[in-house]
Design an enzyme around this catalytic site. Structure first.
Site, short mmCIF file in Angstrom:
data_model
loop_
_atom_site.label_atom_id
_atom_site.label_comp_id
_atom_site.label_asym_id
_atom_site.label_seq_id
_atom_site.Cartn_x
_atom_site.Cartn_y
_atom_site.Cartn_z
N LYS A 429 39.85 24.28 42.27
CA LYS A 429 38.71 25.12 42.05
C LYS A 429 37.80 24.50 41.00
O LYS A 429 38.26 24.10 39.94
CB LYS A 429 39.18 26.49 41.58
N ASP A 511 38.79 41.75 41.32
CA ASP A 511 37.94 41.36 42.44
C ASP A 511 38.78 41.22 43.70
O ASP A 511 38.82 40.17 44.34
CB ASP A 511 37.21 40.05 42.11
#
Ligand SMILES: *[C@@H]1O[C@H](CO)[C@@H](O)[C@H](O)[C@H]1NC(C)=O
Ligand SMILES: *[C@@H]1O[C@H](CO)[C@@H](O)[C@H](O)[C@H]1NC(C)=O
Ligand SMILES: *[C@@H]1O[C@H](CO)[C@@H](O)[C@H](O)[C@H]1NC(C)=O
Ligand SMILES: *[C@@H]1O[C@H](CO)[C@@H](O)[C@H](O)[C@H]1NC(C)=O
Ligand SMILES: *[C@@H]1O[C@H](CO)[C@@H](O)[C@H](O)[C@H]1NC(C)=O
Ligand SMILES: *[C@@H]1O[C@H](CO)[C@@H](O)[C@H](O)[C@H]1NC(C)=O
Ligand SMILES: *[C@@H]1O[C@H](CO)[C@@H](O)[C@H](O)[C@H]1NC(C)=O
Ligand SMILES: *[C@@H]1O[C@H](CO)[C@@H](O)[C@H](O)[C@H]1NC(C)=O
Ligand SMILES: *[C@@H]1O[C@H](CO)[C@@H](O)[C@H](O)[C@H]1NC(C)=O
Ligand SMILES: *[C@@H]1O[C@H](CO)[C@@H](O)[C@H](O)[C@H]1NC(C)=O
Ligand SMILES: *[C@@H]1O[C@H](CO)[C@@H](O)[C@H](O)[C@H]1NC(C)=O
Ligand SMILES: *[C@@H]1O[C@H](CO)[C@@H](O)[C@H](O)[C@H]1NC(C)=O
Length: 716
Positions: A429, A511
């Site tokens: 990431k 999230d």
């Protein structure tokens, strides 16, 4: 069954390994020949070995004993760890024939050039035995090496057992890279005058450790007789040939890379061409077969200090000490933790301190973003193992952040597929832009991921600190197979439950959405993207700064009160359940304004006790009512406006488990099958599809991917 489009964005984390169509070696392959264990890449017969180079035949000898034979030479041992093979090498002789009055020799040439075998320069010596002998060794077909060894004995009594120093015996070393040699005896040195005492001289390239000079070798044929005219020699073997380096081998997508086990690495052969595979640190077994390297249980050997507790982890271990003591890795002791010594009254106080410590660590981290100090501290105090990758390694792993490697893009960064350290497939990431908020998120994610280890949560392998843009490297974990969408939801619920119940303070994901449920190559769900996560903070102020999440999934209570709780994750999870149930996206931006929100449509339908309009017809027609009702009920509870009334993640996980067990209907026992392109075109057989449509993930053209996010999961 009808084709149903489910708007569930499931990302696949993919293995870069190319699983062969058949399991190699087949379980039917013989693994033993006589006393010798035969391990892949070696095998008996074509279909059991990696290639003809490692094709061993198991041949029966006169005495009814089976012996492994490779290219005509007998094999004594095969070692995968050392990448060596011991074989019996021919002894060259030079003898006086008293009846003919001539010297007789049997010339010998060993040629392994063109094969992935080289004589070990470490283990072998050119060994010459005799009382008036000069023998030459020559590699005229490779290194060009030439040498000789002279052995004399002026006086029989000079000979000493165990000593090979030119008296009756001579040894000389060889260079690396030799795959060929021939031997010749110098005619000027012969035994025509001493043949009554010593008729023959011998010369052979052999394993030095297997040789111990004996004076009887001079006046008897014992040296030649011990192994029927042969002596053991050690050869280094490798995979591939002249041009195959690790880099080339790893990059080769045609499936020839031999280091198949996930926890293995590629090494350059120390002797000659080709490469080797070895299990990674902390693993043992056979790196050349899928799943061959398995974890070493370091705790068996009690590496921790007395009073300490050993915790084995995949590839590693760590030590902890009883409460009030802390582990110091430098001197491997449990010493009194001065930070805790004042707290006499146990658990409550201890927890507060732990929490404070955690906050301190957190703050410190944020302050010095990426400081090595934190890693060192985490490593020593918490026993956490990170790998710190260099920017170059990550650039290489992702092929310079190639677009084709992108497997996900989100508010918090771009996720790439990459391969690091041998062949560990990872998701890398990379935060696109780095501002103060994102720095915090990066720290948040690191901190949280580093502390949890659960099969349904993306695992942190390490991180990269060299660059401006911080990068996280996430691992995919265990190889456990599973195959249903409900199961994915169930596993995601288990992962979230773990987050919520794992620690005090609990970890709130913040999230939760389908795009953040990654699937590994075994379709195991991994909850990911902790950029918005938080450890429920001690002071309420912090809540305010953290407002984020994804439209369609946001807890309405959170939006009003700015108070993120576990129940906010529950609400978002309820939306995921709705997606599973209805096959629709959480927000339909192109629909009429009143029907945009999936959850309000659903709640209205539930109130009117008429789910029909929002259920896809094939579910209505084919699925058990109990299952539909159970899921709908569960989703409704999750979507309750008031957090208090929502079930806990544990209750959800339990209920999903129950629903999965209860229902014997095939829908719940879906097998995940490989997608074939025509099914994607909307053929009539598949029953439901999972598509990466919701969150704008880029289309992924699957390279070597076994399944891409637009693949179908379908039921029979
Ligand atoms: C491998 O060995 C078997 C005998 O064990 C033999 O029949 C076969 O021809 C060999 N294959 C190759 C490619 O050398
Ligand atoms: C080599 O094989 C022999 C039997 O063939 C066995 O006794 C010996 O322990 C093996 N040596 C190694 C280093 O594996
Ligand atoms: C020695 O030489 C004779 C005559 O040339 C031959 O017949 C005999 O086989 C030889 N002996 C050995 C041991 O080679
Ligand atoms: C042995 O070596 C000597 C020289 O050292 C030579 O004169 C003689 O011919 C050799 N004998 C044989 C049988 O080769
Ligand atoms: C080396 O590998 C190449 C490509 O796989 C192959 O064509 C060639 O025959 C190999 N060379 C030898 C000596 O085995
Ligand atoms: C051989 O050595 C022994 C003792 O070391 C000695 O007595 C003998 O004379 C020697 N023989 C020759 C031919 O030098
Ligand atoms: C070699 O053999 C002798 C006896 O013949 C023995 O004393 C010695 O220990 C042996 N050395 C090794 C290295 O095995
Ligand atoms: C070989 O020589 C050793 C001493 O050097 C002696 O003890 C032994 O008896 C001899 N053996 C034969 C068969 O001549
Ligand atoms: C060495 O051993 C082999 C195999 O037994 C035999 O054929 C050969 O004649 C022997 N050579 C000598 C010089 O003893
Ligand atoms: C990849 O493997 C194939 C098959 O062995 C071979 O033909 C090709 O040359 C290899 N590519 C590279 C770059 O080594
Ligand atoms: C392979 O790994 C093992 C264990 O980590 C190590 O002992 C061995 O030396 C390694 N082999 C090579 C060829 O590096
Ligand atoms: C080990 O190291 C820790 C921290 O440096 C120290 O407090 C402790 O006294 C040491 N223990 C021993 C036995 O040396």
């Amino acid at each position: 069954m009808r084709f149903l489009h489910l708007g569930v964005g499931l990302l696949l984390l993919l293995s870069a390994q190319h699983a062969p169509a058949v399991v190699i070696p087949s379980p039917e392959c013989q693994t033993q020949c006589g006393d010798v264990e035969i391990q892949y890449p070696f095998g008996i017969g074509d279909s059991c070995s990696l290639s003809a180079y490692y094709n061993i035949s198991c041949e029966v000898q006169e005495d009814n004993v089976y012996k492994p034979i490779l290219y005509g030479v007998e094999v004594l041992n095969i070692s995968l760890i050392h990448s060596t093979i011991r074989v019996l090498n021919h002894i060259s002789t030079y003898c006086y024939n008293s009846s003919s009055g001539a010297m007789e020799t049997n010339p010998w040439t060993f040629n392994a050039n063109g094969f992935p075998y080289r004589f070990s320069d470490v283990h072998n010596k050119f060994t010459v035995i005799g009382c008036n002998t000069l023998a030459y060794i020559m590699d005229s077909d490779g290194t060009g090496y030439q040498s000789g060894c002279v052995s004399t004995c002026n006086n029989k009594s000079d000979l000493v057992d165990g000593s090979c120093s030119g008296m009756g015996c001579c040894q000389t070393a060889i260079p690396k890279g030799m795959g060929y040699y021939d031997v010749s005896f110098d005619g000027g040195f012969n035994t025509s005058n001493i043949w009554r005492f010593s008729r023959c001289s011998y010369a052979v390239l052999m394993e030095a450790e297997a040789f111990n000079f004996s004076t009887t070798y001079i006046n008897t044929t014992k040296f030649n007789d011990t192994n029927i005219g042969r002596a053991p020699v050690v050869m280094d073997w490798a995979i591939g040939n002249v041009t195959t380096s690790c880099e080339v081998a790893e990059r080769n997508e045609t499936g020839t890379y031999a280091c198949l086990s996930r926890n293995s690495e590629c090494l350059v052969s120390p002797n000659g061409p080709g490469y080797l595979c070895n299990c990674s640190k902390g693993y043992e077994g056979n790196p050349y077969v899928l799943g061959g390297c398995h974890d070493v249980d370091e705790c068996k050997n009690n590496p921790c200090p007395s009073g300490g507790i050993c915790h084995n982890t995949p590839g590693d271990y760590w030590c902890s000490c009883r409460a009030g003591r802390k582990f110091t890795s430098q001197n491997n002791t449990c010493s009194i933790d001065t930070g805790l010594v004042i707290v006499i009254s146990a658990l409550f106080g201890y927890m507060i301190i732990q929490k404070r410590k955690l906050n301190q660590v957190k703050q410190e981290y944020f302050r010095e973003h990426g400081g090595m100090i934190l890693f060192e501290r985490m490593r020593s105090e918490k026993g956490l193992a990170f790998t710190v990758f260099s920017e170059a390694e990550l650039t290489q792993a992702t092929n310079n952040y190639d677009k084709s490697r992108i497997i996900g893009k989100g508010g918090h960064g771009t996720v790439y597929k990459g391969i690091v350290k041998g062949n560990t497939p990872v998701a890398i990431k990379r935060c696109a832009l780095i501002d103060e908020r994102q720095k915090k998120e990066f720290g948040q994610e690191m901190l949280i991921l580093s502390q949890i280890n659960h099969k349904n949560i993306v695992k942190l392998v390490g991180c990269c600190l060299e660059v401006e843009v911080p990068m996280l490297v996430k691992n995919q974990a265990l190889e456990i197979s599973f195959s249903t969408l409900l199961r994915i939801a169930h596993e995601a619920a288990e992962g979230l439950n773990f987050l919520h119940s794992y620690a005090s303070p609990p970890i709130i994901h913040g999230d939760v959405k389908t795009a953040n449920i990654l699937l590994d190559e075994n379709y195991m769900a991994k909850v990911s993207d902790f950029g918005a996560s938080m450890l429920a903070p001690s002071d309420k102020e912090q809540y305010v700064t953290m407002v984020q999440g994804t439209c369609g999934y946001l807890d309405p209570e959170y939006m009003q009160a700015c108070q993120l709780t576990e129940k906010s994750d529950v609400y978002s999870f309820g939306v995921i359940l709705l997606e599973v149930l209805t096959g629709q996206e959480p927000l339909k931006l192109d629909g009429p304004e009143t029907q945009r929100s999936l959850s309000s449509n659903f709640l209205i339908a539930m109130k009117e006790n008429n789910l029909d309009p929002i259920l896809p017809s094939h579910i209505k027609g084919q699925e058990s009512n109990e299952l539909i009702r159970g899921l709908a009920q569960l989703a409704k509870q999750c979507l309750d406006m008031s957090g208090i009334n929502r079930p806990s993640m544990k209750e959800i996980a339990d209920e999903l488990g129950r629903l999965r067990k209860l229902s014997l209907h095939p829908w719940v026992q879906l097998d995940v099958e490989m997608e074939t392109q025509n099914l994607l075109d909307g053929a009539s057989t598949a029953s439901f599809q999972i598509e990466g449509a919701t969150t704008g993930y880029p289309t992924q053209d699957g390279e070597n991917l076994p399944m891409n996010p637009r693949s179908s999961y379908y039921a029979r």
